[in-house]
Design a protein around this motif. Structure first.
Motif, PDB file in Angstrom:
ATOM      1  N   PHE A  85      87.903  18.026  16.786  1.00  0.00           N
ATOM      2  CA  PHE A  85      87.622  18.004  18.218  1.00  0.00           C
ATOM      3  C   PHE A  85      86.222  18.492  18.587  1.00  0.00           C
ATOM      4  O   PHE A  85      85.879  18.535  19.768  1.00  0.00           O
ATOM      5  N   GLY A  86      85.427  18.862  17.610  1.00  0.00           N
ATOM      6  CA  GLY A  86      84.097  19.345  17.923  1.00  0.00           C
ATOM      7  C   GLY A  86      84.099  20.823  18.249  1.00  0.00           C
ATOM      8  O   GLY A  86      85.155  21.457  18.351  1.00  0.00           O
ATOM      9  N   PRO A  87      82.919  21.399  18.453  1.00  0.00           N
ATOM     10  CA  PRO A  87      82.818  22.844  18.618  1.00  0.00           C
ATOM     11  C   PRO A  87      83.438  23.399  19.894  1.00  0.00           C
ATOM     12  O   PRO A  87      84.069  24.452  19.868  1.00  0.00           O
ATOM     13  N   PHE A  88      83.277  22.698  21.020  1.00  0.00           N
ATOM     14  CA  PHE A  88      83.748  23.242  22.296  1.00  0.00           C
ATOM     15  C   PHE A  88      85.264  23.148  22.423  1.00  0.00           C
ATOM     16  O   PHE A  88      85.939  24.155  22.672  1.00  0.00           O
ATOM     17  N   LEU A  89      85.817  21.950  22.238  1.00  0.00           N
ATOM     18  CA  LEU A  89      87.267  21.806  22.302  1.00  0.00           C
ATOM     19  C   LEU A  89      87.934  22.532  21.143  1.00  0.00           C
ATOM     20  O   LEU A  89      89.013  23.115  21.303  1.00  0.00           O
ATOM     21  N   GLY A  90      87.291  22.513  19.974  1.00  0.00           N
ATOM     22  CA  GLY A  90      87.835  23.243  18.832  1.00  0.00           C
ATOM     23  C   GLY A  90      87.937  24.729  19.106  1.00  0.00           C
ATOM     24  O   GLY A  90      88.915  25.380  18.722  1.00  0.00           O
ATOM     25  N   LEU A  91      86.929  25.270  19.779  1.00  0.00           N
ATOM     26  CA  LEU A  91      86.950  26.692  20.144  1.00  0.00           C
ATOM     27  C   LEU A  91      88.108  26.989  21.091  1.00  0.00           C
ATOM     28  O   LEU A  91      88.826  27.985  20.925  1.00  0.00           O
ATOM     29  N   LEU A  92      88.329  26.117  22.064  1.00  0.00           N
ATOM     30  CA  LEU A  92      89.436  26.309  23.010  1.00  0.00           C
ATOM     31  C   LEU A  92      90.783  26.229  22.301  1.00  0.00           C
ATOM     32  O   LEU A  92      91.693  27.019  22.586  1.00  0.00           O
ATOM     33  N   LEU A  93      90.900  25.286  21.379  1.00  0.00           N
ATOM     34  CA  LEU A  93      92.148  25.165  20.613  1.00  0.00           C
ATOM     35  C   LEU A  93      92.393  26.408  19.769  1.00  0.00           C
ATOM     36  O   LEU A  93      93.533  26.905  19.692  1.00  0.00           O
ATOM     37  N   ASN A  94      91.341  26.922  19.161  1.00  0.00           N
ATOM     38  CA  ASN A  94      91.478  28.118  18.324  1.00  0.00           C
ATOM     39  C   ASN A  94      91.888  29.332  19.147  1.00  0.00           C
ATOM     40  O   ASN A  94      92.781  30.093  18.750  1.00  0.00           O
ATOM     41  N   ILE A  95      91.228  29.527  20.275  1.00  0.00           N
ATOM     42  CA  ILE A  95      91.558  30.679  21.132  1.00  0.00           C
ATOM     43  C   ILE A  95      92.980  30.567  21.652  1.00  0.00           C
ATOM     44  O   ILE A  95      93.750  31.541  21.632  1.00  0.00           O
ATOM     45  N   THR A  96      93.358  29.364  22.097  1.00  0.00           N
ATOM     46  CA  THR A  96      94.703  29.162  22.637  1.00  0.00           C
ATOM     47  C   THR A  96      95.765  29.392  21.572  1.00  0.00           C
ATOM     48  O   THR A  96      96.752  30.109  21.795  1.00  0.00           O
ATOM     49  N   GLY A  97      95.573  28.791  20.392  1.00  0.00           N
ATOM     50  CA  GLY A  97      96.557  28.934  19.329  1.00  0.00           C
ATOM     51  C   GLY A  97      96.677  30.356  18.807  1.00  0.00           C
ATOM     52  O   GLY A  97      97.785  30.886  18.657  1.00  0.00           O
ATOM     53  N   ASN A  98      95.547  31.007  18.548  1.00  0.00           N
ATOM     54  CA  ASN A  98      95.579  32.385  18.051  1.00  0.00           C
ATOM     55  C   ASN A  98      96.151  33.352  19.078  1.00  0.00           C
ATOM     56  O   ASN A  98      96.862  34.298  18.731  1.00  0.00           O
ATOM     57  N   THR A  99      95.828  33.125  20.347  1.00  0.00           N
ATOM     58  CA  THR A  99      96.371  33.974  21.406  1.00  0.00           C
ATOM     59  C   THR A  99      97.876  33.802  21.512  1.00  0.00           C
ATOM     60  O   THR A  99      98.625  34.787  21.628  1.00  0.00           O
TER      61      THR A  99
ATOM     62  N   LYS B 113      97.599  43.983  29.318  1.00  0.00           N
ATOM     63  CA  LYS B 113      96.396  44.545  28.694  1.00  0.00           C
ATOM     64  C   LYS B 113      96.289  44.098  27.236  1.00  0.00           C
ATOM     65  O   LYS B 113      95.190  43.803  26.756  1.00  0.00           O
ATOM     66  N   GLN B 114      97.413  44.036  26.545  1.00  0.00           N
ATOM     67  CA  GLN B 114      97.365  43.594  25.155  1.00  0.00           C
ATOM     68  C   GLN B 114      96.981  42.120  25.072  1.00  0.00           C
ATOM     69  O   GLN B 114      96.254  41.720  24.164  1.00  0.00           O
ATOM     70  N   LEU B 115      97.450  41.313  26.014  1.00  0.00           N
ATOM     71  CA  LEU B 115      97.065  39.903  26.049  1.00  0.00           C
ATOM     72  C   LEU B 115      95.555  39.765  26.224  1.00  0.00           C
ATOM     73  O   LEU B 115      94.914  38.931  25.559  1.00  0.00           O
ATOM     74  N   LEU B 116      94.980  40.581  27.105  1.00  0.00           N
ATOM     75  CA  LEU B 116      93.533  40.562  27.307  1.00  0.00           C
ATOM     76  C   LEU B 116      92.805  40.957  26.018  1.00  0.00           C
ATOM     77  O   LEU B 116      91.788  40.343  25.655  1.00  0.00           O
ATOM     78  N   CYS B 117      93.327  41.956  25.321  1.00  0.00           N
ATOM     79  CA  CYS B 117      92.721  42.387  24.054  1.00  0.00           C
ATOM     80  C   CYS B 117      92.792  41.280  23.006  1.00  0.00           C
ATOM     81  O   CYS B 117      91.844  41.086  22.241  1.00  0.00           O
ATOM     82  N   ILE B 118      93.908  40.567  22.983  1.00  0.00           N
ATOM     83  CA  ILE B 118      94.053  39.469  22.026  1.00  0.00           C
ATOM     84  C   ILE B 118      93.013  38.396  22.281  1.00  0.00           C
ATOM     85  O   ILE B 118      92.331  37.924  21.362  1.00  0.00           O
ATOM     86  N   ILE B 119      92.865  37.991  23.548  1.00  0.00           N
ATOM     87  CA  ILE B 119      91.927  36.924  23.901  1.00  0.00           C
ATOM     88  C   ILE B 119      90.501  37.304  23.516  1.00  0.00           C
ATOM     89  O   ILE B 119      89.768  36.524  22.898  1.00  0.00           O
ATOM     90  N   ILE B 120      90.103  38.543  23.886  1.00  0.00           N
ATOM     91  CA  ILE B 120      88.745  38.997  23.567  1.00  0.00           C
ATOM     92  C   ILE B 120      88.556  39.119  22.054  1.00  0.00           C
ATOM     93  O   ILE B 120      87.528  38.730  21.501  1.00  0.00           O
ATOM     94  N   GLY B 121      89.574  39.634  21.377  1.00  0.00           N
ATOM     95  CA  GLY B 121      89.451  39.902  19.950  1.00  0.00           C
ATOM     96  C   GLY B 121      89.389  38.658  19.083  1.00  0.00           C
ATOM     97  O   GLY B 121      88.732  38.669  18.040  1.00  0.00           O
ATOM     98  N   VAL B 122      90.062  37.563  19.502  1.00  0.00           N
ATOM     99  CA  VAL B 122      90.087  36.361  18.649  1.00  0.00           C
ATOM    100  C   VAL B 122      88.892  35.440  18.896  1.00  0.00           C
ATOM    101  O   VAL B 122      88.705  34.471  18.151  1.00  0.00           O
TER     102      VAL B 122
END
Length: 233
Positions: A92-106, A176-185
């Motif tokens: 999906f390329g860098p931008f969509l790939g980044l969104l997929l990674n953040i969404t999946g890891n979160t 708060k933990q959800l916010l930490c997850i998003i920032i951390g991944v």
């Protein structure tokens, strides 16, 4: 409390096995649907440039499937989401790939965090074994628990399951933990997405820059971690 530990241990084993089976099924479905396209890359008579363009022609169904794979591989302790995250950048390329990674890891870490919250017992000590986990101890030394969580999710050498367990024991709210997850991944998600894009295009410079940025960020986080690990005694 003993019964709770047995229930939690049994639930971890069962969900881990189910997770591995589900990941295997989803991978089989994905590669089965695109097997002809994958095999064309090994055909020397095919136009590689055309193949690379058609390889990027992915549907929302593929994106959803890869998000689920990313979530499952990040949630199951025996698996790693790194390969899937790189593949997200390739497809999906860098931008969509980044969104997929953040969404999946979160999503994956949130599920594990919710699991530990459900099966956690306040009377249970932080360390169940005679030899306490040193990584858990160092996270516990932080006065700012949110910072400890963010660094825990950010540093790849720290198992995410341990960080999720620490979040449940530190009594931080789920929001708060959800916010930490998003920032951390975000850092590793960036590395894998842009690294996958660089591998796909053969862009050594972009791959090197991506790795360098995340290494610098990780080194800064580790250095800060070392300086503040004894903040709370």
């Amino acid at each position: 409390m003993k019964k709770l530990r047995i229930r939690r241990r049994t639930a971890i084993y069962v969900t881990s096995i189910l997770g591995v089976v589900l990941v295997s099924v989803l991978l089989y479905i994905f590669f089965l649907e695109h097997s002809a396209q994958f095999m064309q890359f090994f055909d020397p008579d095919k136009d590689k440039l055309l193949l690379m363009r058609t390889f990027r022609d992915r549907s929302p169904k593929d994106a959803l499937l890869l998000i689920l794979l990313t979530a499952l591989t990040s949630a199951v302790p025996a698996l790693s989401s790194s390969v899937i995250c790189i593949f997200n950048g390739v497809c999906f390329g860098p931008f969509l790939g980044l969104l997929l990674n953040i969404t999946g890891n979160t999503l994956g870490n949130s599920l594990v965090a919710g699991f530990f919250r459900k099966f956690s017992d306040e009377r249970e000590p932080d360390h169940k074994h005679k030899r306490p986990n040193r990584l858990f101890e160092r996270l516990a030394h932080f006065k700012n628990k949110m910072l400890a969580l963010i660094l825990g999710y950010m540093i790849p050498i720290i198992p995410s399951s341990l960080v999720n367990y620490f979040g449940a024991k530190s009594k931080i709210s789920s929001k708060k933990q959800l916010l930490c997850i998003i920032i951390g991944v975000i850092p590793t998600s960036f590395l894998y997405a842009y690294g996958g894009e660089a591998i796909f295009n053969g862009n050594v410079v972009r791959l090197g820059v991506s790795i360098l940025c995340v290494v610098v960020l990780g080194a800064a986080g580790i250095e800060f971690y070392r300086k503040h690990r004894h903040e709370k005694k």
